[in-house]
Design an enzyme around this catalytic site. Structure first.
Site, PDB file in Angstrom:
ATOM      1  N   ASP A  60       0.825  -1.215   0.000  1.00 54.66           N
ATOM      2  CA  ASP A  60       0.000   0.000   0.000  1.00 54.66           C
ATOM      3  C   ASP A  60       0.859   1.265   0.000  1.00 54.66           C
ATOM      4  O   ASP A  60       0.529   2.256  -0.646  1.00 54.66           O
ATOM      5  CB  ASP A  60      -0.916   0.036   1.230  1.00 54.66           C
ATOM      6  N   LEU A 106     -10.176  -0.591  -2.656  1.00 50.82           N
ATOM      7  CA  LEU A 106     -10.460   0.562  -1.786  1.00 50.82           C
ATOM      8  C   LEU A 106      -9.205   1.419  -1.697  1.00 50.82           C
ATOM      9  O   LEU A 106      -8.089   0.891  -1.733  1.00 50.82           O
ATOM     10  CB  LEU A 106     -10.805   0.070  -0.379  1.00 50.82           C
ATOM     11  N   LYS A 141     -12.647  -4.238   8.275  1.00 51.83           N
ATOM     12  CA  LYS A 141     -12.093  -4.648   6.982  1.00 51.83           C
ATOM     13  C   LYS A 141     -11.621  -6.083   7.156  1.00 51.83           C
ATOM     14  O   LYS A 141     -10.586  -6.350   7.751  1.00 51.83           O
ATOM     15  CB  LYS A 141     -10.936  -3.742   6.566  1.00 51.83           C
ATOM     16  N   ARG A 162     -12.826 -12.801  -6.403  1.00 49.24           N
ATOM     17  CA  ARG A 162     -12.660 -11.464  -6.961  1.00 49.24           C
ATOM     18  C   ARG A 162     -11.899 -11.514  -8.286  1.00 49.24           C
ATOM     19  O   ARG A 162     -12.193 -10.765  -9.200  1.00 49.24           O
ATOM     20  CB  ARG A 162     -11.900 -10.586  -5.960  1.00 49.24           C
ATOM     21  N   LYS A 348      -6.329   1.427   7.530  1.00 50.05           N
ATOM     22  CA  LYS A 348      -5.542   0.210   7.754  1.00 50.05           C
ATOM     23  C   LYS A 348      -4.824   0.245   9.102  1.00 50.05           C
ATOM     24  O   LYS A 348      -4.231   1.254   9.467  1.00 50.05           O
ATOM     25  CB  LYS A 348      -4.505   0.059   6.638  1.00 50.05           C
TER      26      LYS A 348
HETATM   27  S1  IVH Z   1     -16.191  -2.569   0.319  1.00 49.13           S
HETATM   28  C1  IVH Z   1     -16.601  -0.867  -3.788  1.00 49.13           C
HETATM   29  N1  IVH Z   1     -16.156  -3.474   2.769  1.00 49.13           N
HETATM   30  O1  IVH Z   1     -11.119  -5.144   0.971  1.00 49.13           O
HETATM   31  C2  IVH Z   1     -16.366  -1.235  -2.376  1.00 49.13           C
HETATM   32  N2  IVH Z   1     -14.473  -4.248   1.277  1.00 49.13           N
HETATM   33  O2  IVH Z   1      -9.327  -3.275  -0.839  1.00 49.13           O
HETATM   34  C3  IVH Z   1     -15.378  -2.301  -2.259  1.00 49.13           C
HETATM   35  N3  IVH Z   1     -12.936  -5.876   2.271  1.00 49.13           N
HETATM   36  O3  IVH Z   1     -10.865  -7.102  -1.667  1.00 49.13           O
HETATM   37  C4  IVH Z   1     -15.228  -3.016  -1.053  1.00 49.13           C
HETATM   38  N4  IVH Z   1     -13.844  -5.912   4.271  1.00 49.13           N
HETATM   39  O4  IVH Z   1     -12.821  -7.830  -0.289  1.00 49.13           O
HETATM   40  C5  IVH Z   1     -15.562  -3.496   1.567  1.00 49.13           C
HETATM   41  N5  IVH Z   1     -16.259  -4.188   4.990  1.00 49.13           N
HETATM   42  C6  IVH Z   1     -15.679  -4.226   3.782  1.00 49.13           C
HETATM   43  C7  IVH Z   1     -14.551  -5.050   3.521  1.00 49.13           C
HETATM   44  C8  IVH Z   1     -13.967  -5.021   2.253  1.00 49.13           C
HETATM   45  C9  IVH Z   1     -12.883  -6.408   3.502  1.00 49.13           C
HETATM   46  C10 IVH Z   1     -11.979  -6.212   1.189  1.00 49.13           C
HETATM   47  C11 IVH Z   1     -12.598  -6.467  -0.157  1.00 49.13           C
HETATM   48  C12 IVH Z   1     -11.567  -6.019  -1.151  1.00 49.13           C
HETATM   49  C13 IVH Z   1     -10.625  -5.208  -0.343  1.00 49.13           C
HETATM   50  C14 IVH Z   1     -10.580  -3.816  -0.935  1.00 49.13           C
END
Ligand code: IVH
Length: 710
Positions: A60, A106, A141, A162, A348
């Protein structure tokens, strides 16, 4: 695709960027080129090989550097920059399927300032007053494997990983065995015909631990961490094997929803929170109490920092929090970049992985003579502590990871999981790394005759069969006095080691021959501590028999077996006359345990030691506590079966089960017609549903249960 030399250079260059960032005096364009190549390499390691060489945090950081440089020099952005595409190649194992809308990433933030900037940016983007409050939903997350589930006409029709964000891998057969993924969900009640919900597949940390303990006992290679076990689990070719991994799916977003005419139905939800509530009501597992709607960014910051401190208490691995604009219309107004939504950001947590050098391996002898290899590392800071030494468990751990002296290794410290080596990075080898040769003879024994190590079939550890050196005795004494065994307060590991060094303790019997006058003279003790210690030792002399038996460190003889045996004998030395068969007559005692017990009590040295203990006043007779209790028919839950589900607020699951047992109930692990009582905590899911369907199960709240048993 990359040679070893190239990989080494890319790794070194990455480390350089991480240390120094972008350097002012040098060509910015060259640095941008370098960064782009580094990120492409790390993405290849992560997405294609599933085998990253830097931590997510480090990746990141590099990504952010690239974004920053590109922002400053938009004319240098190339179409192949990682910031400009959502896709990467896929492995070909599963069939590729397109997502209904791209699964984006994200953006990341690491501190309060980043979050305030995110909030300010949204307001700038929509030309809003900088003092306006925007409401956000904050969720964990989850750190596992992402999935997208398609439901058509209320039925699960497809599940995909994904993949590269545009195309995923079809893993429907695997998803169907994950219990938290409903096979049917009543979307039609919402006027929705086709829908894609997205989430993360995880393994509970305690399940992961149990699974590895089981694997260790069975001599199988250990899983590295919950994340890889969950993400890897999704891609196993055998759904039966998948179902054994105890995978769970948390759903965090509704990606796409249309009616039969293909018209959008996402718009019917005013807020993100509302759509999650709907998903929860339809039987999906959605983030519960750890999800919060915050009225403004200040509360978002508080909530994120609160969870940063409590991260380890969360039962699943999380690597941060996700902050999402709650209002859907506002989400639409801000929209997406090609990489991420503008209305969401990940916060993070601190890194948990680091790379360092494996310098040396030392060997320790345990209480039953097991030899544990311990890696000595170049000290490296990791999640708040410095790591310089980690256990390598056993020979197979070393061989399965092909670890070598001098290797660069990836170390992880995940919460209550003690630090461990995830893997070596062979692409960084210089050629002078040396194999780790497991010793053939006891490495601690310094007497003239070396003792050859043995490894029994089915056991993971090499053992010193009849250790004559003190290392084993020391470990046995430490265990003997521990809480689970004789529970001698004030005599912990460090004091045992100190007395051992002073020559006061050589074996268990010495614990009952301590000279308290001399102890009182020791620095850090004094009269009072010495007196307290004497009292604790005296108290331990009266312990029930099962504690003494457990404290003897007989291989595989734990608390439960000790209780079973103690219930059968009047005096511990009765076991001198027992045969292997006598042990086998006791329910739940198998041949290995029977052999170990029989060998122990037929060994003259052990018998002599127990006789000495008795002359020193240690109880060897059966006590009331050892005798099996007759089932108490007046106990409040006498003869009932019980199960706890959901998260309990007033006690841990284990405490609840102990209370239930003490009240005469038997704990079950699943809802079936045999179940009498289901106690439901917060966010109870499928178990509650099933119990209701059965109609024969009494359903109690946590409070009702407590009132019943108290
Ligand atoms: S929202 C368009 N919510 O994080 C919105 N993602 O870097 C996209 N992830 O691979 C994701 N927990 O699988 C969202 N509460 C959460 C999440 C989450 C884990 C993961 C997701 C993605 C990564 C994004």
């Amino acid at each position: 695709m990359y040679t070893q030399d190239e990989q080494r250079a890319l790794f070194e260059r990455s480390k350089q960027f991480l240390q120094t960032g972008i350097e002012a005096g040098k060509s910015q364009q060259h640095q941008l080129d370098d960064l782009r190549q580094l990120i492409i390499y790390h993405e290849y390691r992560y997405y294609i090989l599933n085998d990253p060489v830097v931590s997510d945090f480090e990746y990141d950081q590099l990504y952010k550097l690239l974004e920053r440089l590109e922002e400053e020099h938009p004319d240098w952005v190339t179409p192949d920059s990682p910031t400009q595409r959502v896709s990467a190649d896929l492995t070909e194992d599963f069939q590729s399927v397109p997502h209904l809308t791209p699964m984006l990433s994200l953006a990341n933030s690491y501190n309060a300032d980043d979050l305030f900037e995110f909030d300010a940016q949204i307001k700038r983007f929509i030309n809003a007053d900088p003092d306006m409050d925007i409401a956000y939903v904050v969720e964990p997350k989850f750190d596992g494997g992402s999935i997208a589930l398609v439901y058509e006409n209320d039925k699960l029709t497809r599940a995909a990983t994904r993949g590269n964000g545009v195309m995923g891998e079809d893993i429907t057969a695997n998803a169907r065995v994950i219990r938290s993924i409903p096979l049917q969900a009543a979307f039609s009640r919402q006027g929705i015909y086709r829908v894609e919900v997205r989430g993360e597949v995880l393994i509970r940390k305690d399940n992961f631990k149990k699974m590895n303990e089981q694997r260790l006992a069975e001599g199988l290679p250990l899983f590295a961490n919950p994340r890889n076990t969950a993400a890897g689990g999704l891609r196993i070719k055998d759904p039966k094997e998948v179902s054994r991994r105890g995978l769970e799916a948390f759903i965090y977003t509704l990606g796409y929803a249309v009616n039969e005419a293909g018209e959008d139905r996402l718009g019917r939800f005013e807020t993100h929170a509302e759509s999650l509530d709907m998903l929860g009501a339809l039987g999906f597992k959605v983030p519960g109490p750890e999800r919060k709607v915050c009225p403004n960014i200040r509360e978002v910051v508080d909530f994120c920092l609160h969870w940063q401190g409590k991260r380890e208490e969360y039962p699943y691995e999380i690597d941060g929090m996700v902050v999402k604009v709650n209002d859907r219309q506002l989400q639409e107004r801000t929209g997406f970049t090609s990489h991420h939504p503008r209305w969401a950001i990940a916060f993070k947590f601190q890194a948990k992985q680091a790379t360092t050098k494996l310098l040396n391996v030392e060997y320790q002898v345990g209480k039953i003579g097991s030899i544990t290899p311990v890696a000595k590392l170049e000290p490296v800071p990791l999640a708040g502590v410095t790591i310089s030494s980690v256990s390598l468990h056993n020979e197979d751990f070393i061989t399965s990871r092909d670890l070598r002296l001098g290797d660069t290794v990836l170390v992880e410290r995940a919460g209550d999981v003690i630090p461990y080596i995830v893997k070596a990075l062979p692409e960084l080898r210089q050629g002078d790394e040396k194999p780790i040769v497991f010793p053939k003879y006891c490495p601690v024994n310094d007497t003239a005759t070396p003792v050859e190590l043995v490894r029994e079939p089915g056991e993971a550890a090499w053992r010193c069969p009849d250790c004559v050196c003190g290392a084993q005795d020391l470990e046995r004494m430490i265990f003997h006095v521990s809480k689970d065994a004789m529970d001698i307060e004030g005599l912990g590991e460090s004091i045992i080691r100190r007395f051992y060094e002073l020559g006061w303790l050589r074996n268990i019997a010495d614990v009952y021959r301590l000279d308290y006058d001399r102890i009182a003279q020791l620095e850090g003790f004094g009269e009072k501590s010495a007196r307290n210690l004497r009292e604790s030792v005296d108290k331990a002399r009266q312990n029930p028999l099962h504690r003494l038996l457990h404290s003897l460190s007989i291989h595989h003889v734990g608390k439960k077996v000790s209780k079973l045996i103690a219930a059968e004998i009047n005096h511990l030395l009765d076991l001198r006359n027992w045969t292997v068969d006598d042990y086998l007559h006791i329910k739940d005692i198998g041949p290995v345990v029977a052999e170990n017990l029989s060998a122990f009590f037929h060994n003259a040295r052990n018998v002599e030691m127990l006789e000495t203990l008795e002359t020193l006043g240690v109880n060897l007779r059966q006590t009331d506590e050892d005798r099996p209790k007759a089932a108490d028919a007046s106990a409040p839950l006498h003869g009932k079966t019980i199960l706890f589900t959901g998260s309990l607020q007033k006690m841990s699951r284990k405490e609840a089960q102990e209370k239930a047992e003490a009240a005469g109930a038997k704990n079950l692990s699943a809802v079936s017609s045999k179940l009498d009582i289901l106690v439901v905590g917060e966010d109870a899911g499928s178990k509650l549903k099933k119990a209701r369907e059965l109609g024969t199960v009494q359903i109690l709240t946590e409070q009702e249960f407590l009132e019943l048993v108290s």
